[in-house]
Design an enzyme around this catalytic site. Structure first.
Site, PDB file in Angstrom:
ATOM      1  N   ARG A 146      11.359  -6.093   4.482  1.00 30.13           N
ATOM      2  CA  ARG A 146      11.256  -4.670   4.810  1.00 30.13           C
ATOM      3  C   ARG A 146      11.866  -4.388   6.185  1.00 30.13           C
ATOM      4  O   ARG A 146      12.496  -3.356   6.392  1.00 30.13           O
ATOM      5  CB  ARG A 146       9.774  -4.254   4.789  1.00 30.13           C
ATOM      6  N   LYS A 184       0.828  -1.213   0.000  1.00 28.85           N
ATOM      7  CA  LYS A 184       0.000   0.000   0.000  1.00 28.85           C
ATOM      8  C   LYS A 184       0.867   1.269   0.000  1.00 28.85           C
ATOM      9  O   LYS A 184       0.572   2.205  -0.723  1.00 28.85           O
ATOM     10  CB  LYS A 184      -0.928   0.021   1.232  1.00 28.85           C
ATOM     11  N   ARG A 241      -9.528   0.694   9.166  1.00 26.25           N
ATOM     12  CA  ARG A 241      -9.092  -0.660   9.489  1.00 26.25           C
ATOM     13  C   ARG A 241     -10.140  -1.419  10.298  1.00 26.25           C
ATOM     14  O   ARG A 241      -9.926  -2.578  10.642  1.00 26.25           O
ATOM     15  CB  ARG A 241      -7.814  -0.589  10.308  1.00 26.25           C
TER      16      ARG A 241
HETATM   17  P1  AMP Z   1       0.820   0.408   9.071  1.00 23.80           P
HETATM   18  O1  AMP Z   1       2.014   1.244   8.802  1.00 23.80           O
HETATM   19  O2  AMP Z   1      -0.396   0.837   8.305  1.00 23.80           O
HETATM   20  O3  AMP Z   1       1.098  -1.068   8.944  1.00 23.80           O
HETATM   21  O4  AMP Z   1       0.446   0.650  10.612  1.00 23.80           O
HETATM   22  C1  AMP Z   1       1.335   0.310  11.656  1.00 23.80           C
HETATM   23  C2  AMP Z   1       0.567   0.165  12.956  1.00 23.80           C
HETATM   24  O5  AMP Z   1      -0.061   1.398  13.292  1.00 23.80           O
HETATM   25  C3  AMP Z   1      -0.555  -0.858  12.949  1.00 23.80           C
HETATM   26  O6  AMP Z   1      -0.099  -2.178  13.188  1.00 23.80           O
HETATM   27  C4  AMP Z   1      -1.433  -0.337  14.079  1.00 23.80           C
HETATM   28  O7  AMP Z   1      -0.886  -0.640  15.357  1.00 23.80           O
HETATM   29  C5  AMP Z   1      -1.326   1.165  13.884  1.00 23.80           C
HETATM   30  N1  AMP Z   1      -2.380   1.657  12.959  1.00 23.80           N
HETATM   31  C6  AMP Z   1      -2.189   2.217  11.725  1.00 23.80           C
HETATM   32  N2  AMP Z   1      -3.352   2.546  11.165  1.00 23.80           N
HETATM   33  C7  AMP Z   1      -4.317   2.175  12.039  1.00 23.80           C
HETATM   34  C8  AMP Z   1      -5.738   2.220  12.016  1.00 23.80           C
HETATM   35  N3  AMP Z   1      -6.410   2.716  10.958  1.00 23.80           N
HETATM   36  N4  AMP Z   1      -6.400   1.730  13.101  1.00 23.80           N
HETATM   37  C9  AMP Z   1      -5.748   1.242  14.176  1.00 23.80           C
HETATM   38  N5  AMP Z   1      -4.414   1.151  14.247  1.00 23.80           N
HETATM   39  C10 AMP Z   1      -3.691   1.611  13.193  1.00 23.80           C
END
Ligand code: AMP
Length: 190
Positions: free
Chosen positions: A128, A14, A89
């Site tokens: 990564r 993404k 999410r």
């Molecule tokens: P990502 O970089 O999108 O993989 O997000 C890393 C971490 O941030 C996730 O594993 C969650 O702990 C938190 N996070 C990011 N976006 C959300 C969301 N929309 N809702 C809840 N937690 C989030």
């Protein structure tokens, strides 16, 4: 205005595809993961709160995420639209997003979901992790937790947009440019 949800499990690509999309379509990238990592880096209260969840691969509570997104949308002036990456999410987040957008005479035009099998996801996240410095990319248990959280809590969000006739799935395995070509085709159909 064009507002898109780029959807998929952790490691689906993404972030990579968002970067290409904002360049091609001039949209604003809204990645909740990036926003949380920024807070973490700056040592804010929000960052400290989010860290407890992020480090374990759990979701940050809905109300925290939703108010952060609200702030970001209202502080962004003159945008041609948003690419939502890693948000919504949960179904509650999707409902809150619809509400906040309609309050600003905006709407989600479509969800583009990147389809990637689980074994490929794990390999990509571990790869990564060698350079991202992300604690949640480096531990097998945390990676498994994040994939489980995706399946249990996040996958229903796809159904939410499917019910609105806004869901499109793209094969997320292959060359980055090939996948971007498929996404662009969907983007150009809006
Ligand atoms: P990502 O970089 O999108 O993989 O997000 C890393 C971490 O941030 C996730 O594993 C969650 O702990 C938190 N996070 C990011 N976006 C959300 C969301 N929309 N809702 C809840 N937690 C989030």
């Amino acid at each position: 205005m064009l507002n898109i949800v780029l959807f998929g499990p952790p490691g689906a690509g993404k972030g990579t595809q968002s970067e290409k999309l904002i360049e091609k379509y001039g949209l604003t990238h809204l990645s909740t993961g990036d926003l949380f990592r920024k807070h973490l880096g700056e040592g804010t209260e929000l960052g400290k709160l989010a860290r407890k969840y992020m480090d374990e691969g759990h979701l940050v509570p809905d109300e925290v995420v939703i108010s952060m997104v609200e702030d970001k949308i209202s502080s962004t002036q003159g945008s041609k639209g948003f690419i939502f990456d890693g948000f919504p999410r949960t179904t509650a987040q999707a409902e809150a997003l619809d509400q906040m957008l309609s309050g600003n005479a905006m709407k989600i035009d479509g969800m583009i979901a990147l389809d990637v099998p689980q074994d490929v996801l794990k390999d990509r996240i571990k790869e990564r992790g060698k350079t991202s410095g992300r604690a949640d990319d480096q531990d097998e248990d945390k990676i498994n937790t994040r994939i489980k959280v995706y399946l249990d809590e996040t996958l229903p969000v796809a159904k939410y947009y499917e019910n609105q006739g806004k869901y499109k799935s793209i094969n997320g395995v292959g060359a980055i440019d090939e996948i971007f070509g498929a996404i662009s085709e969907v983007m150009d159909s809006y």
